[in-house]
Design a protein around this motif. Structure first.
Motif, mmCIF file in Angstrom:
data_model
loop_
_atom_site.group_PDB
_atom_site.id
_atom_site.type_symbol
_atom_site.label_atom_id
_atom_site.label_comp_id
_atom_site.label_asym_id
_atom_site.label_seq_id
_atom_site.Cartn_x
_atom_site.Cartn_y
_atom_site.Cartn_z
ATOM 1 N N ASN A 198 -26.206 58.313 7.067
ATOM 2 C CA ASN A 198 -25.081 58.567 7.019
ATOM 3 C C ASN A 198 -24.401 59.829 7.369
ATOM 4 O O ASN A 198 -25.154 60.845 7.192
ATOM 5 N N GLN A 199 -23.658 60.164 8.281
ATOM 6 C CA GLN A 199 -23.234 61.567 8.852
ATOM 7 C C GLN A 199 -22.299 62.051 7.681
ATOM 8 O O GLN A 199 -23.350 63.778 7.840
ATOM 9 N N ARG A 200 -22.488 62.107 6.577
ATOM 10 C CA ARG A 200 -22.796 62.817 5.754
ATOM 11 C C ARG A 200 -23.449 63.038 4.389
ATOM 12 O O ARG A 200 -23.731 64.169 3.922
ATOM 13 N N ASN A 201 -24.255 62.118 4.607
ATOM 14 C CA ASN A 201 -25.439 63.020 3.669
ATOM 15 C C ASN A 201 -26.809 63.460 4.014
ATOM 16 O O ASN A 201 -27.861 63.750 4.059
ATOM 17 N N PHE A 202 -26.043 64.711 3.765
ATOM 18 C CA PHE A 202 -26.837 66.073 3.949
ATOM 19 C C PHE A 202 -28.362 66.050 3.167
ATOM 20 O O PHE A 202 -29.273 66.834 3.685
ATOM 21 N N ASP A 203 -28.302 66.046 2.146
ATOM 22 C CA ASP A 203 -28.826 65.911 1.462
ATOM 23 C C ASP A 203 -30.246 64.927 1.770
ATOM 24 O O ASP A 203 -31.806 65.502 1.828
ATOM 25 N N LEU A 204 -30.182 64.124 1.506
ATOM 26 C CA LEU A 204 -31.487 63.103 1.791
ATOM 27 C C LEU A 204 -31.898 63.108 3.212
ATOM 28 O O LEU A 204 -32.719 63.416 3.537
ATOM 29 N N ALA A 205 -31.175 63.159 4.260
ATOM 30 C CA ALA A 205 -31.351 64.046 5.568
ATOM 31 C C ALA A 205 -32.408 65.114 5.545
ATOM 32 O O ALA A 205 -33.612 65.252 6.004
ATOM 33 N N ASN A 206 -32.135 66.313 4.480
ATOM 34 C CA ASN A 206 -33.124 67.515 4.016
ATOM 35 C C ASN A 206 -34.670 66.634 3.912
ATOM 36 O O ASN A 206 -34.776 67.901 4.145
ATOM 37 N N ARG A 207 -34.308 66.246 2.333
ATOM 38 C CA ARG A 207 -35.290 65.881 2.054
ATOM 39 C C ARG A 207 -36.493 64.938 2.725
ATOM 40 O O ARG A 207 -37.671 65.214 2.704
ATOM 41 N N ILE A 208 -35.650 63.878 3.733
ATOM 42 C CA ILE A 208 -36.899 63.955 5.041
ATOM 43 C C ILE A 208 -37.118 64.545 6.059
ATOM 44 O O ILE A 208 -38.685 64.052 5.565
ATOM 45 N N GLU A 209 -36.104 65.293 6.304
ATOM 46 C CA GLU A 209 -36.682 66.084 7.535
ATOM 47 C C GLU A 209 -38.017 67.157 7.399
ATOM 48 O O GLU A 209 -38.878 67.692 7.424
ATOM 49 N N ARG A 210 -37.377 67.847 5.765
ATOM 50 C CA ARG A 210 -38.509 68.866 4.622
ATOM 51 C C ARG A 210 -39.831 68.069 4.629
ATOM 52 O O ARG A 210 -41.006 68.010 4.735
ATOM 53 N N GLY A 211 -40.219 66.986 3.575
ATOM 54 C CA GLY A 211 -40.906 66.348 3.448
ATOM 55 C C GLY A 211 -41.650 65.694 4.761
ATOM 56 O O GLY A 211 -42.579 66.145 4.980
ATOM 57 N N LEU A 212 -41.399 65.728 5.744
ATOM 58 C CA LEU A 212 -41.872 65.346 7.523
ATOM 59 C C LEU A 212 -42.977 65.824 7.836
ATOM 60 O O LEU A 212 -44.304 65.939 8.747
ATOM 61 N N GLU A 213 -42.234 67.476 7.524
ATOM 62 C CA GLU A 213 -42.204 68.376 8.697
ATOM 63 C C GLU A 213 -43.816 69.532 7.238
ATOM 64 O O GLU A 213 -45.070 69.301 8.342
ATOM 65 N N ALA A 214 -43.603 68.892 6.076
ATOM 66 C CA ALA A 214 -44.418 69.028 5.535
ATOM 67 C C ALA A 214 -45.674 68.190 5.542
ATOM 68 O O ALA A 214 -46.965 69.009 5.814
ATOM 69 N N MET A 215 -45.818 67.450 5.985
ATOM 70 C CA MET A 215 -46.526 65.991 6.198
ATOM 71 C C MET A 215 -47.402 66.161 7.464
ATOM 72 O O MET A 215 -48.452 65.810 7.535
ATOM 73 N N ILE A 216 -46.502 66.614 7.988
ATOM 74 C CA ILE A 216 -47.691 67.170 9.778
ATOM 75 C C ILE A 216 -48.242 68.690 9.448
ATOM 76 O O ILE A 216 -49.370 68.617 10.187
ATOM 77 N N ASN A 217 -48.017 69.318 8.712
ATOM 78 C CA ASN A 217 -48.487 70.790 8.600
ATOM 79 C C ASN A 217 -49.177 70.632 7.591
ATOM 80 O O ASN A 217 -50.558 70.944 8.062
ATOM 81 N N ASP A 218 -49.475 69.507 6.744
ATOM 82 C CA ASP A 218 -50.946 69.321 5.589
ATOM 83 C C ASP A 218 -51.619 68.222 5.907
ATOM 84 O O ASP A 218 -52.884 67.953 5.765
ATOM 85 N N GLY A 219 -51.208 67.548 7.469
ATOM 86 C CA GLY A 219 -52.130 65.981 8.313
ATOM 87 C C GLY A 219 -51.878 65.116 7.574
ATOM 88 O O GLY A 219 -52.783 64.112 8.324
ATOM 89 N N SER A 220 -51.333 64.752 6.580
ATOM 90 C CA SER A 220 -51.406 63.811 5.952
ATOM 91 C C SER A 220 -50.634 62.592 6.789
ATOM 92 O O SER A 220 -50.040 61.002 6.869
ATOM 93 N N PHE A 221 -49.158 63.022 8.246
ATOM 94 C CA PHE A 221 -48.529 62.627 9.240
ATOM 95 C C PHE A 221 -49.840 61.708 9.510
ATOM 96 O O PHE A 221 -49.586 61.053 9.862
ATOM 97 N N ASP A 222 -50.345 62.390 10.397
ATOM 98 C CA ASP A 222 -51.624 61.662 11.471
ATOM 99 C C ASP A 222 -52.915 61.022 10.713
ATOM 100 O O ASP A 222 -53.197 59.881 11.112
ATOM 101 N N LYS A 223 -53.081 60.947 10.047
ATOM 102 C CA LYS A 223 -53.727 60.465 9.176
ATOM 103 C C LYS A 223 -53.131 59.142 8.351
ATOM 104 O O LYS A 223 -54.051 58.391 8.584
ATOM 105 N N LEU A 224 -52.211 58.923 7.932
ATOM 106 C CA LEU A 224 -51.907 57.756 8.142
ATOM 107 C C LEU A 224 -51.820 56.915 9.049
ATOM 108 O O LEU A 224 -51.657 55.983 9.354
ATOM 109 N N PHE A 225 -50.996 57.593 10.042
ATOM 110 C CA PHE A 225 -49.936 57.528 11.779
ATOM 111 C C PHE A 225 -51.555 56.563 12.741
ATOM 112 O O PHE A 225 -51.394 55.541 12.507
ATOM 113 N N LEU A 226 -53.001 57.357 12.040
ATOM 114 C CA LEU A 226 -54.090 56.923 12.856
ATOM 115 C C LEU A 226 -54.397 56.309 12.357
ATOM 116 O O LEU A 226 -56.096 55.626 12.522
ATOM 117 N N ASN A 227 -54.386 55.938 10.884
ATOM 118 C CA ASN A 227 -55.678 54.919 10.134
ATOM 119 C C ASN A 227 -54.770 54.156 9.971
ATOM 120 O O ASN A 227 -55.878 52.542 8.812
#
Length: 315
Positions: free
Chosen positions: A244-273
């Motif tokens: 939802n447009q007003r749900n800043f907290d959830l948006a920030n949580r997900i964005e932080r988490g995804l960026e952390a996963m990209i940086n530590d390699g766990s995003f690609d590990k999940l995607f590629l496997n």
């Protein structure tokens, strides 16, 4: 007389000493007791449960959904506090994609969806602009009737394809993309009905993301459907998590988490496997297909096309 006075004096002195001793001994004993009495331990912090309502899984696309839900869970684990428990709760209602977007926009019955982006969608619901399929959704193979492969072997140009009819969801951004590139599209608001319509000959082909097509064939066995062997539509079509447009907290949580996963390699590990991705990319044989590149006029200008971390290099 003198002796009596001495006795009285000694008695009074003894009483004074007793009183003084009692006054001094009270606090000393109290301090001694306080020094050995342990303080009560600090209470443990209570766990806080955060429930996030997500869409119900489609039977025909359960493999794709399992990947997305696992990615969401890991992203939230990367960004939550130690005192928090994250709980994902699928809703019970079987909404169309348009209804899901409306419910999310109104902030009533759902907290998050995942879908392909468009200008209209980003204007009404909040995107987290990390493509969760790394652009794979825009690589489209065709579901066809298995006895009609011969028709597509004669499709050499986009003009040839424009003589046939595609099937798509009424409210999917793909419908406008196909039409903007000169293709004929038959639509239905109900995803599951499109398979029956293809089987019944209402249209010739059903463009599906590479990650979707084979799972959907497996979900519709013995219905005479197949994945077309030689053609591929390709256009930029990032799939995002939306809130939802007003749900800043959830948006920030997900964005932080995804960026952390990209940086530590766990995003690609999940995607590629993940089975819903790695197996079908091999089966699709993308490098051997005739590719028709399409324009996406509905792609928002904020799309992070220039960040290579977000995209899979397919060719």
């Amino acid at each position: 007389m003198k002796l009596a006075i001495q006795r009285i004096t000694r008695l009074l002195l003894s009483l004074v000493l007793v009183v003084i001793g009692s006054l001094l001994s009270g606090p000393i004993v109290a301090v001694a007791v306080a020094a050995v009495t342990p303080y009560p331990s600090a209470p443990l912090l209570a766990k806080k449960t955060i429930t996030i309502r997500i869409p119900k899984s489609e039977i025909s696309n359960s493999g794709h959904t399992s990947y997305v839900v696992e990615l969401l869970r890991l992203a939230l684990e990367h960004s939550k506090q130690a005192s928090e428990i994250i709980q994902l709760e699928p809703i019970t209602e079987d909404y169309t994609q348009a209804r899901l977007i409306a419910e999310l926009r109104d902030g009533s019955n759902i907290d998050l969806i995942w879908t392909m982006t468009s200008k209209d969608r980003e204007a009404t619901i909040r995107p987290i602009r990390v493509p969760i399929l790394k652009g794979l959704l825009g690589q489209r193979v065709f579901l066809i009737r298995e006895n009609q492969q011969y028709i597509f072997e004669n499709v050499l140009t986009l003009n040839d394809l424009a003589r046939l009819v595609a099937g798509q969801g009424s409210h999917w951004p793909d419908t406008d993309i196909l039409r903007a590139n000169g293709l004929i599209v038959f639509t239905s608001p109900h995803y599951e009905l499109l398979f029956n319509m293809l089987k019944g000959g209402r249209f010739n082909y059903f463009p599906r993301g590479v990650n979707e097509a084979w799972a959907e064939i497996d979900a519709h066995p013995n219905e005479g459907l197949a994945v077309e062997k030689y053609l591929l539509l390709s256009y930029p079509a990032p799939m995002y998590f939306f809130v939802n447009q007003r749900n800043f907290d959830l948006a920030n949580r997900i964005e932080r988490g995804l960026e952390a996963m990209i940086n530590d390699g766990s995003f690609d590990k999940l995607f590629l496997n993940h089975p819903s991705i790695v197996d079908v990319v091999k089966r699709a044989k993308l490098s051997e297909r005739r590719v028709f590149k399409l324009l996406n006029p509905d792609l928002p200008k904020e799309t992070p096309l220039g960040d290579p971390r977000y995209w899979l290099q397919l060719q």
